[in-house]
Design a protein around this motif. Structure first.
Motif, PDB file in Angstrom:
ATOM      1  N   PRO A  40       0.830  -1.209   0.000  1.00 21.97           N
ATOM      2  CA  PRO A  40       0.000   0.000   0.000  1.00 21.97           C
ATOM      3  C   PRO A  40       0.862   1.257   0.000  1.00 21.97           C
ATOM      4  CG  PRO A  40      -0.220  -1.202   2.088  1.00 21.97           C
ATOM      5  CD  PRO A  40       0.689  -2.013   1.220  1.00 21.97           C
ATOM      6  N   GLY A  65      -5.554  -5.000  -2.742  1.00 21.47           N
ATOM      7  CA  GLY A  65      -5.008  -6.076  -1.916  1.00 21.47           C
ATOM      8  C   GLY A  65      -5.415  -5.955  -0.462  1.00 21.47           C
ATOM      9  N   HIS A  68      -4.581  -0.794   2.676  1.00 26.52           N
ATOM     10  CA  HIS A  68      -5.128   0.413   3.308  1.00 26.52           C
ATOM     11  C   HIS A  68      -6.342   0.050   4.163  1.00 26.52           C
ATOM     12  CE1 HIS A  68      -2.963   2.501  -0.059  1.00 26.52           C
ATOM     13  NE2 HIS A  68      -2.690   3.340   0.914  1.00 26.52           N
ATOM     14  N   LEU A  85     -14.661  -1.574  -1.848  1.00 25.54           N
ATOM     15  CA  LEU A  85     -15.172  -1.788  -3.206  1.00 25.54           C
ATOM     16  C   LEU A  85     -14.002  -2.017  -4.153  1.00 25.54           C
ATOM     17  CD1 LEU A  85     -17.616   1.279  -3.452  1.00 25.54           C
ATOM     18  CD2 LEU A  85     -18.042  -0.961  -2.409  1.00 25.54           C
ATOM     19  N   ASP A  86     -14.202  -2.889  -5.107  1.00 27.52           N
ATOM     20  CA  ASP A  86     -13.243  -3.021  -6.197  1.00 27.52           C
ATOM     21  C   ASP A  86     -14.013  -3.557  -7.387  1.00 27.52           C
ATOM     22  OD1 ASP A  86      -9.830  -3.236  -6.089  1.00 27.52           O
ATOM     23  OD2 ASP A  86     -10.894  -3.856  -7.903  1.00 27.52           O
ATOM     24  N   ASP A  88     -12.700  -5.295  -9.612  1.00 26.14           N
ATOM     25  CA  ASP A  88     -12.062  -6.548  -9.997  1.00 26.14           C
ATOM     26  C   ASP A  88     -12.495  -7.673  -9.052  1.00 26.14           C
ATOM     27  OD1 ASP A  88     -10.158  -8.684 -10.044  1.00 26.14           O
ATOM     28  OD2 ASP A  88      -8.827  -7.385 -11.177  1.00 26.14           O
ATOM     29  N   GLY A 136      -5.840   3.371 -10.087  1.00 29.67           N
ATOM     30  CA  GLY A 136      -5.003   2.616 -11.024  1.00 29.67           C
ATOM     31  C   GLY A 136      -5.038   1.117 -10.816  1.00 29.67           C
ATOM     32  N   MET A 161     -10.265  -4.323 -15.798  1.00 30.95           N
ATOM     33  CA  MET A 161     -10.226  -4.579 -14.354  1.00 30.95           C
ATOM     34  C   MET A 161     -11.458  -5.403 -13.982  1.00 30.95           C
ATOM     35  SD  MET A 161      -8.966  -0.977 -12.773  1.00 30.95           S
ATOM     36  CE  MET A 161      -7.723  -0.002 -13.599  1.00 30.95           C
TER      37      MET A 161
HETATM   38  C1  LIG Z   1      -3.673   0.620  -6.604  1.00 27.90           C
HETATM   39  S1  LIG Z   1      -4.790  -0.674  -6.353  1.00 27.90           S
HETATM   40  C2  LIG Z   1      -5.343  -0.415  -4.702  1.00 27.90           C
HETATM   41  C3  LIG Z   1      -4.482  -1.061  -3.688  1.00 27.90           C
HETATM   42  C4  LIG Z   1      -5.028  -1.025  -2.279  1.00 27.90           C
HETATM   43  N1  LIG Z   1      -5.145   0.320  -1.780  1.00 27.90           N
HETATM   44  C5  LIG Z   1      -4.200  -1.876  -1.351  1.00 27.90           C
HETATM   45  O1  LIG Z   1      -3.846  -1.396  -0.273  1.00 27.90           O
HETATM   46  O2  LIG Z   1      -3.916  -3.009  -1.679  1.00 27.90           O
HETATM   47  C6  LIG Z   1      -6.182  -0.123  -7.243  1.00 27.90           C
HETATM   48  C7  LIG Z   1      -7.363  -1.065  -7.212  1.00 27.90           C
HETATM   49  O3  LIG Z   1      -8.502  -0.297  -7.555  1.00 27.90           O
HETATM   50  C8  LIG Z   1      -9.313  -1.009  -8.438  1.00 27.90           C
HETATM   51  N2  LIG Z   1     -10.040   0.016  -9.198  1.00 27.90           N
HETATM   52  C9  LIG Z   1      -9.545   0.893 -10.084  1.00 27.90           C
HETATM   53  N3  LIG Z   1     -10.512   1.714 -10.520  1.00 27.90           N
HETATM   54  C10 LIG Z   1     -11.653   1.357  -9.870  1.00 27.90           C
HETATM   55  C11 LIG Z   1     -12.991   1.831  -9.898  1.00 27.90           C
HETATM   56  N4  LIG Z   1     -13.380   2.848 -10.675  1.00 27.90           N
HETATM   57  N5  LIG Z   1     -13.882   1.246  -9.061  1.00 27.90           N
HETATM   58  C12 LIG Z   1     -13.526   0.207  -8.258  1.00 27.90           C
HETATM   59  N6  LIG Z   1     -12.277  -0.294  -8.236  1.00 27.90           N
HETATM   60  C13 LIG Z   1     -11.348   0.268  -9.019  1.00 27.90           C
HETATM   61  C14 LIG Z   1      -8.387  -1.881  -9.226  1.00 27.90           C
HETATM   62  O4  LIG Z   1      -9.058  -3.031  -9.673  1.00 27.90           O
HETATM   63  C15 LIG Z   1      -7.298  -2.204  -8.199  1.00 27.90           C
HETATM   64  O5  LIG Z   1      -7.565  -3.404  -7.543  1.00 27.90           O
END
Ligand SMILES: C[S@@+](CC[C@H](N)C(=O)[O-])C[C@H]1O[C@@H](n2cnc3c(N)ncnc32)[C@H](O)[C@@H]1O
Length: 350
Positions: A40, A65, A68, A85-86, A88, A136, A161
Protein backbone atom coordinates in the motif's frame (compact mmCIF):
# COMPACT_ATOMS: atom_id res chain seq x y z
CA UNK A 1 16.79 8.93 -9.31
CA UNK A 2 18.14 5.50 -8.75
CA UNK A 3 17.44 3.19 -11.64
CA UNK A 4 15.92 -0.16 -10.95
CA UNK A 5 18.15 -2.81 -12.40
CA UNK A 6 16.97 -6.03 -13.91
CA UNK A 7 17.32 -8.85 -11.46
CA UNK A 8 19.37 -11.76 -12.71
CA UNK A 9 17.44 -13.53 -15.42
CA UNK A 10 14.53 -11.24 -14.62
CA UNK A 11 12.04 -9.27 -16.65
CA UNK A 12 13.33 -7.47 -19.67
CA UNK A 13 12.07 -4.01 -18.84
CA UNK A 14 12.98 -2.51 -15.52
CA UNK A 15 13.24 1.18 -16.16
CA UNK A 16 11.51 4.30 -15.06
CA UNK A 17 7.96 3.25 -15.93
CA UNK A 18 5.79 2.17 -13.01
CA UNK A 19 5.40 -1.23 -14.58
CA UNK A 20 9.14 -1.57 -15.04
CA UNK A 21 9.71 -0.78 -11.40
CA UNK A 22 7.02 -3.15 -10.28
CA UNK A 23 8.44 -5.94 -12.38
CA UNK A 24 11.98 -5.28 -11.25
CA UNK A 25 10.90 -5.53 -7.65
CA UNK A 26 8.99 -8.74 -7.83
CA UNK A 27 11.58 -11.47 -7.42
CA UNK A 28 11.34 -13.96 -10.28
CA UNK A 29 10.31 -16.87 -8.14
CA UNK A 30 7.35 -14.85 -6.88
CA UNK A 31 6.43 -13.06 -10.07
CA UNK A 32 3.22 -15.05 -10.52
CA UNK A 33 2.53 -15.82 -6.91
CA UNK A 34 -0.86 -14.32 -6.02
CA UNK A 35 0.17 -14.25 -2.37
CA UNK A 36 2.77 -11.56 -2.92
CA UNK A 37 0.98 -8.51 -1.54
CA UNK A 38 0.44 -5.21 -3.26
CA UNK A 39 2.42 -2.76 -1.07
CA UNK A 40 0.00 0.00 0.00
CA UNK A 41 1.31 3.41 -1.08
CA UNK A 42 1.40 6.43 1.26
CA UNK A 43 -0.20 4.21 3.88
CA UNK A 44 0.65 6.19 7.01
CA UNK A 45 -0.14 9.51 5.33
CA UNK A 46 -3.47 8.49 3.78
CA UNK A 47 -4.78 6.73 6.89
CA UNK A 48 -3.43 9.55 9.06
CA UNK A 49 -5.54 12.08 7.14
CA UNK A 50 -8.63 9.88 7.26
CA UNK A 51 -8.13 9.66 11.03
CA UNK A 52 -10.34 6.59 11.48
CA UNK A 53 -12.02 6.27 14.88
CA UNK A 54 -14.12 3.74 16.71
CA UNK A 55 -17.71 3.83 15.55
CA UNK A 56 -16.84 5.45 12.21
CA UNK A 57 -17.86 4.21 8.76
CA UNK A 58 -15.24 4.27 6.02
CA UNK A 59 -15.19 3.34 2.35
CA UNK A 60 -12.12 2.09 0.56
CA UNK A 61 -13.31 2.53 -3.02
CA UNK A 62 -10.29 0.71 -4.49
CA UNK A 63 -9.73 -2.00 -1.91
CA UNK A 64 -7.23 -3.93 -4.13
CA UNK A 65 -5.01 -6.08 -1.92
CA UNK A 66 -6.62 -4.72 1.26
CA UNK A 67 -3.54 -2.99 2.72
CA UNK A 68 -5.13 0.41 3.31
CA UNK A 69 -8.41 -1.22 4.31
CA UNK A 70 -6.78 -3.29 7.02
CA UNK A 71 -5.01 -0.24 8.43
CA UNK A 72 -8.32 1.64 8.56
CA UNK A 73 -9.87 -1.30 10.40
CA UNK A 74 -7.04 -1.38 12.94
CA UNK A 75 -7.35 2.33 13.60
CA UNK A 76 -11.13 2.26 13.95
CA UNK A 77 -11.14 -0.63 16.39
CA UNK A 78 -13.21 -2.00 18.07
CA UNK A 79 -16.33 -1.24 16.02
CA UNK A 80 -15.47 0.96 13.03
CA UNK A 81 -16.90 -0.32 9.74
CA UNK A 82 -15.02 -0.64 6.46
CA UNK A 83 -16.83 -0.96 3.16
CA UNK A 84 -14.39 -2.11 0.49
CA UNK A 85 -15.17 -1.79 -3.21
CA UNK A 86 -13.24 -3.02 -6.20
CA UNK A 87 -14.38 -3.55 -9.74
CA UNK A 88 -12.06 -6.55 -10.00
CA UNK A 89 -13.63 -9.79 -8.80
CA UNK A 90 -10.24 -11.36 -7.95
CA UNK A 91 -9.36 -8.42 -5.71
CA UNK A 92 -12.69 -8.74 -3.94
CA UNK A 93 -12.16 -12.44 -3.23
CA UNK A 94 -8.62 -11.83 -1.99
CA UNK A 95 -9.77 -9.06 0.34
CA UNK A 96 -12.71 -11.00 1.70
CA UNK A 97 -10.21 -13.67 2.68
CA UNK A 98 -7.60 -11.28 4.05
CA UNK A 99 -10.08 -9.29 6.12
CA UNK A 100 -12.29 -12.18 7.24
CA UNK A 101 -10.98 -11.92 10.81
CA UNK A 102 -12.68 -8.52 11.18
CA UNK A 103 -16.06 -10.21 10.83
CA UNK A 104 -19.08 -7.93 10.59
CA UNK A 105 -16.91 -4.82 10.60
CA UNK A 106 -16.09 -5.44 6.91
CA UNK A 107 -18.17 -5.62 3.76
CA UNK A 108 -16.35 -6.11 0.45
CA UNK A 109 -18.28 -5.80 -2.82
CA UNK A 110 -17.41 -6.03 -6.48
CA UNK A 111 -18.48 -2.55 -7.51
CA UNK A 112 -17.13 0.44 -9.33
CA UNK A 113 -16.66 3.38 -6.99
CA UNK A 114 -18.63 5.48 -9.48
CA UNK A 115 -21.67 3.64 -7.98
CA UNK A 116 -20.71 4.40 -4.37
CA UNK A 117 -24.07 6.07 -3.66
CA UNK A 118 -26.06 3.00 -4.77
CA UNK A 119 -23.85 0.59 -2.78
CA UNK A 120 -24.20 2.65 0.37
CA UNK A 121 -27.93 2.93 0.08
CA UNK A 122 -28.16 -0.86 -0.51
CA UNK A 123 -26.16 -1.37 2.67
CA UNK A 124 -28.29 1.13 4.59
CA UNK A 125 -25.74 3.92 5.09
CA UNK A 126 -26.87 7.47 4.41
CA UNK A 127 -23.45 9.01 5.07
CA UNK A 128 -19.87 7.98 5.88
CA UNK A 129 -16.88 9.42 7.75
CA UNK A 130 -14.20 8.92 5.15
CA UNK A 131 -13.49 7.65 1.65
CA UNK A 132 -10.18 6.53 0.19
CA UNK A 133 -9.40 6.09 -3.50
CA UNK A 134 -6.02 4.63 -4.43
CA UNK A 135 -6.28 4.76 -8.19
CA UNK A 136 -5.00 2.62 -11.02
CA UNK A 137 -3.90 -0.98 -11.17
CA UNK A 138 -2.37 -3.21 -8.53
CA UNK A 139 0.61 -5.54 -8.58
CA UNK A 140 -1.82 -8.37 -9.06
CA UNK A 141 -2.86 -6.93 -12.41
CA UNK A 142 0.65 -6.32 -13.64
CA UNK A 143 2.12 -9.63 -12.68
CA UNK A 144 -0.67 -11.79 -14.12
CA UNK A 145 0.03 -11.98 -17.87
CA UNK A 146 -3.42 -13.42 -18.49
CA UNK A 147 -4.99 -10.11 -17.41
CA UNK A 148 -3.21 -8.38 -20.29
CA UNK A 149 -2.01 -5.23 -18.50
CA UNK A 150 1.69 -5.87 -18.88
CA UNK A 151 4.00 -5.15 -21.76
CA UNK A 152 6.74 -6.95 -19.84
CA UNK A 153 4.88 -10.27 -19.73
CA UNK A 154 3.17 -11.59 -22.82
CA UNK A 155 -0.54 -12.29 -22.53
CA UNK A 156 -3.88 -11.65 -24.23
CA UNK A 157 -4.49 -7.96 -24.89
CA UNK A 158 -7.25 -7.55 -22.31
CA UNK A 159 -6.69 -4.84 -19.62
CA UNK A 160 -10.18 -5.02 -18.12
CA UNK A 161 -10.23 -4.58 -14.35
CA UNK A 162 -13.79 -5.83 -14.39
CA UNK A 163 -13.76 -8.85 -16.69
CA UNK A 164 -17.53 -8.50 -17.07
CA UNK A 165 -17.31 -5.37 -19.20
CA UNK A 166 -17.66 -6.06 -22.91
CA UNK A 167 -14.64 -4.34 -24.50
CA UNK A 168 -11.04 -5.43 -24.14
CA UNK A 169 -7.95 -3.50 -25.25
CA UNK A 170 -7.77 -5.85 -28.24
CA UNK A 171 -11.29 -4.80 -29.25
CA UNK A 172 -10.27 -1.13 -29.20
CA UNK A 173 -6.99 -1.69 -31.01
CA UNK A 174 -8.56 -3.82 -33.73
CA UNK A 175 -11.76 -1.90 -34.38
CA UNK A 176 -11.42 1.81 -33.58
CA UNK A 177 -10.81 4.17 -36.45
CA UNK A 178 -7.19 5.34 -36.61
CA UNK A 179 -8.07 8.90 -35.59
CA UNK A 180 -9.97 7.74 -32.53
CA UNK A 181 -7.05 5.52 -31.51
CA UNK A 182 -4.70 8.49 -31.89
CA UNK A 183 -7.03 10.62 -29.75
CA UNK A 184 -7.01 8.03 -26.97
CA UNK A 185 -3.21 7.80 -27.03
CA UNK A 186 -2.93 11.59 -26.95
CA UNK A 187 -5.63 12.29 -24.35
CA UNK A 188 -4.97 9.43 -21.95
CA UNK A 189 -1.29 8.73 -22.57
CA UNK A 190 -0.05 12.21 -23.47
CA UNK A 191 1.85 10.22 -26.10
CA UNK A 192 3.65 12.59 -28.47
CA UNK A 193 3.83 9.96 -31.19
CA UNK A 194 0.09 9.18 -31.00
CA UNK A 195 -0.53 9.69 -34.72
CA UNK A 196 2.41 7.55 -35.82
CA UNK A 197 1.56 4.77 -33.37
CA UNK A 198 -2.08 4.75 -34.50
CA UNK A 199 -0.89 4.49 -38.12
CA UNK A 200 1.42 1.59 -37.24
CA UNK A 201 -1.46 -0.18 -35.47
CA UNK A 202 -3.72 0.34 -38.47
CA UNK A 203 -1.07 -1.10 -40.79
CA UNK A 204 -0.38 -4.08 -38.53
CA UNK A 205 -4.03 -5.00 -38.01
CA UNK A 206 -4.61 -5.01 -41.77
CA UNK A 207 -2.36 -8.11 -41.79
CA UNK A 208 -4.31 -9.80 -39.00
CA UNK A 209 -5.78 -9.02 -35.56
CA UNK A 210 -3.51 -7.78 -32.77
CA UNK A 211 -4.18 -10.14 -29.91
CA UNK A 212 -1.25 -10.11 -27.47
CA UNK A 213 0.51 -7.57 -25.28
CA UNK A 214 3.90 -8.47 -26.76
CA UNK A 215 2.55 -7.98 -30.28
CA UNK A 216 1.27 -4.49 -29.43
CA UNK A 217 4.46 -3.60 -27.55
CA UNK A 218 6.43 -4.63 -30.63
CA UNK A 219 4.31 -2.49 -32.96
CA UNK A 220 4.67 0.56 -30.70
CA UNK A 221 8.42 -0.02 -30.31
CA UNK A 222 8.79 -0.03 -34.09
CA UNK A 223 7.62 3.60 -34.10
CA UNK A 224 9.22 5.08 -30.99
CA UNK A 225 12.89 5.79 -30.43
CA UNK A 226 14.67 2.68 -29.33
CA UNK A 227 14.70 2.01 -25.68
CA UNK A 228 16.58 3.08 -23.51
CA UNK A 229 16.99 6.46 -25.25
CA UNK A 230 13.51 7.34 -24.04
CA UNK A 231 14.16 5.99 -20.53
CA UNK A 232 10.75 4.38 -20.36
CA UNK A 233 9.64 1.43 -22.42
CA UNK A 234 8.22 2.89 -25.64
CA UNK A 235 4.88 1.16 -25.03
CA UNK A 236 4.37 2.61 -21.52
CA UNK A 237 2.11 5.50 -22.53
CA UNK A 238 0.19 3.47 -25.11
CA UNK A 239 -0.58 0.80 -22.51
CA UNK A 240 -1.59 3.45 -19.96
CA UNK A 241 -3.88 5.15 -22.49
CA UNK A 242 -5.59 1.94 -23.56
CA UNK A 243 -6.05 0.83 -19.96
CA UNK A 244 -7.68 4.15 -19.09
CA UNK A 245 -9.98 3.89 -22.11
CA UNK A 246 -10.93 0.24 -21.52
CA UNK A 247 -11.84 0.93 -17.90
CA UNK A 248 -13.29 4.40 -18.48
CA UNK A 249 -11.08 5.54 -15.61
CA UNK A 250 -11.32 9.31 -15.98
CA UNK A 251 -15.12 9.38 -16.15
CA UNK A 252 -15.38 6.96 -13.23
CA UNK A 253 -13.16 9.26 -11.18
CA UNK A 254 -15.22 12.36 -12.02
CA UNK A 255 -18.49 10.59 -11.25
CA UNK A 256 -17.10 9.03 -8.08
CA UNK A 257 -15.84 12.34 -6.70
CA UNK A 258 -19.17 14.05 -7.39
CA UNK A 259 -20.98 11.38 -5.44
CA UNK A 260 -18.46 11.15 -2.61
CA UNK A 261 -18.91 14.80 -1.76
CA UNK A 262 -22.60 14.13 -1.14
CA UNK A 263 -22.19 11.02 0.97
CA UNK A 264 -19.58 12.43 3.35
CA UNK A 265 -20.75 13.57 6.76
CA UNK A 266 -19.68 17.08 7.79
CA UNK A 267 -16.07 16.69 8.96
CA UNK A 268 -15.71 13.49 6.87
CA UNK A 269 -12.70 13.28 4.59
CA UNK A 270 -11.92 12.14 1.08
CA UNK A 271 -8.36 11.05 0.31
CA UNK A 272 -7.25 10.29 -3.24
CA UNK A 273 -3.92 8.78 -4.27
CA UNK A 274 -3.22 9.26 -7.96
CA UNK A 275 -0.35 8.06 -10.14
CA UNK A 276 -0.34 10.29 -13.18
CA UNK A 277 -1.00 13.90 -14.02
CA UNK A 278 -4.36 13.28 -15.71
CA UNK A 279 -5.88 11.80 -12.57
CA UNK A 280 -4.19 14.30 -10.29
CA UNK A 281 -5.54 17.20 -12.35
CA UNK A 282 -9.10 15.89 -12.05
CA UNK A 283 -8.78 15.57 -8.26
CA UNK A 284 -7.12 18.96 -7.83
CA UNK A 285 -9.70 20.74 -9.98
CA UNK A 286 -12.59 18.94 -8.34
CA UNK A 287 -11.42 19.93 -4.84
CA UNK A 288 -10.82 23.52 -5.97
CA UNK A 289 -14.29 23.79 -7.54
CA UNK A 290 -15.95 22.23 -4.48
CA UNK A 291 -14.07 24.50 -2.10
CA UNK A 292 -15.26 27.55 -3.97
CA UNK A 293 -18.47 29.21 -2.83
CA UNK A 294 -20.56 31.69 -4.79
CA UNK A 295 -19.49 32.04 -8.42
CA UNK A 296 -21.59 35.13 -9.23
CA UNK A 297 -19.73 37.96 -10.95
CA UNK A 298 -18.32 40.41 -8.35
CA UNK A 299 -20.70 43.15 -9.58
CA UNK A 300 -23.75 41.15 -8.50
CA UNK A 301 -25.22 42.77 -5.34
CA UNK A 302 -26.59 39.45 -4.05
CA UNK A 303 -25.76 35.86 -4.81
CA UNK A 304 -27.99 34.35 -7.44
CA UNK A 305 -26.00 31.20 -8.22
CA UNK A 306 -26.61 29.67 -4.79
CA UNK A 307 -23.36 27.72 -4.95
CA UNK A 308 -21.91 26.88 -1.56
CA UNK A 309 -18.46 25.73 -0.69
CA UNK A 310 -18.71 22.05 0.25
CA UNK A 311 -15.07 21.06 0.86
CA UNK A 312 -12.06 22.41 2.70
CA UNK A 313 -8.81 21.38 1.05
CA UNK A 314 -6.44 19.91 3.64
CA UNK A 315 -3.47 19.44 1.30
CA UNK A 316 -2.65 22.69 -0.52
CA UNK A 317 0.15 20.76 -2.18
CA UNK A 318 -0.05 17.03 -2.80
CA UNK A 319 1.58 14.77 -0.24
CA UNK A 320 4.36 12.73 -1.87
CA UNK A 321 6.05 9.55 -0.67
CA UNK A 322 9.31 10.00 1.23
CA UNK A 323 12.69 8.79 0.00
CA UNK A 324 12.48 5.75 2.23
CA UNK A 325 9.14 4.63 0.78
CA UNK A 326 10.36 5.09 -2.80
CA UNK A 327 13.48 3.05 -2.03
CA UNK A 328 11.35 0.31 -0.55
CA UNK A 329 8.69 0.49 -3.27
CA UNK A 330 9.83 2.40 -6.37
CA UNK A 331 6.36 2.04 -7.92
CA UNK A 332 5.26 4.62 -5.32
CA UNK A 333 7.46 7.33 -6.74
CA UNK A 334 4.77 9.01 -8.86
CA UNK A 335 2.05 8.84 -6.18
CA UNK A 336 0.31 12.01 -5.03
CA UNK A 337 -2.15 12.21 -2.17
CA UNK A 338 -4.76 14.96 -1.97
CA UNK A 339 -7.24 15.21 0.88
CA UNK A 340 -10.30 17.39 1.50
CA UNK A 341 -12.84 17.63 4.31
CA UNK A 342 -16.60 18.01 3.99
CA UNK A 343 -17.89 21.29 5.34
CA UNK A 344 -20.85 21.78 7.56
CA UNK A 345 -24.10 22.27 5.69
CA UNK A 346 -24.53 25.47 7.66
CA UNK A 347 -25.19 28.21 5.07
CA UNK A 348 -22.83 30.56 6.89
CA UNK A 349 -20.01 28.31 5.68
CA UNK A 350 -20.57 29.33 2.06
C1 LIG B 1 -3.67 0.62 -6.60
S1 LIG B 1 -4.79 -0.67 -6.35
C2 LIG B 1 -5.34 -0.42 -4.70
C3 LIG B 1 -4.48 -1.06 -3.69
C4 LIG B 1 -5.03 -1.03 -2.28
N1 LIG B 1 -5.15 0.32 -1.78
C5 LIG B 1 -4.20 -1.88 -1.35
O1 LIG B 1 -3.85 -1.40 -0.27
O2 LIG B 1 -3.92 -3.01 -1.68
C6 LIG B 1 -6.18 -0.12 -7.24
C7 LIG B 1 -7.36 -1.07 -7.21
O3 LIG B 1 -8.50 -0.30 -7.55
C8 LIG B 1 -9.31 -1.01 -8.44
N2 LIG B 1 -10.04 0.02 -9.20
C9 LIG B 1 -9.55 0.89 -10.08
N3 LIG B 1 -10.51 1.71 -10.52
C10 LIG B 1 -11.65 1.36 -9.87
C11 LIG B 1 -12.99 1.83 -9.90
N4 LIG B 1 -13.38 2.85 -10.67
N5 LIG B 1 -13.88 1.25 -9.06
C12 LIG B 1 -13.53 0.21 -8.26
N6 LIG B 1 -12.28 -0.29 -8.24
C13 LIG B 1 -11.35 0.27 -9.02
C14 LIG B 1 -8.39 -1.88 -9.23
O4 LIG B 1 -9.06 -3.03 -9.67
C15 LIG B 1 -7.30 -2.20 -8.20
O5 LIG B 1 -7.57 -3.40 -7.54
Amino acid sequence: MKEARIAEGGMRYAEISAEGFVMAHIPNSESRDPNVEHPPVLLREAVGFLAPRAGGVYVDGTVGGGGHAEEILKHSSPDGVLIGLDQDGDAVRRCQERLAAYGKRVVVRQKNFRDIDAVLSELGYAAVDGVLLDLGVSWFHLKMPERGFSFALDGPLDMRMNTGVPHTAADLVNTLPRRELARILRDYGEERKAGAIARAIEKARARGPITSTAQLAGIVSSVSPPFPARRIHPATLTFQALRIAVNDEMEALREGLNKIVHILRPGGRVAVISFHSLEDRIVKQFYAASAKGCTCPPKMPVCVCGKKSSLTILTRRPVLPGVEEVERNPAARSAKLRVAEKKNDDPSCA
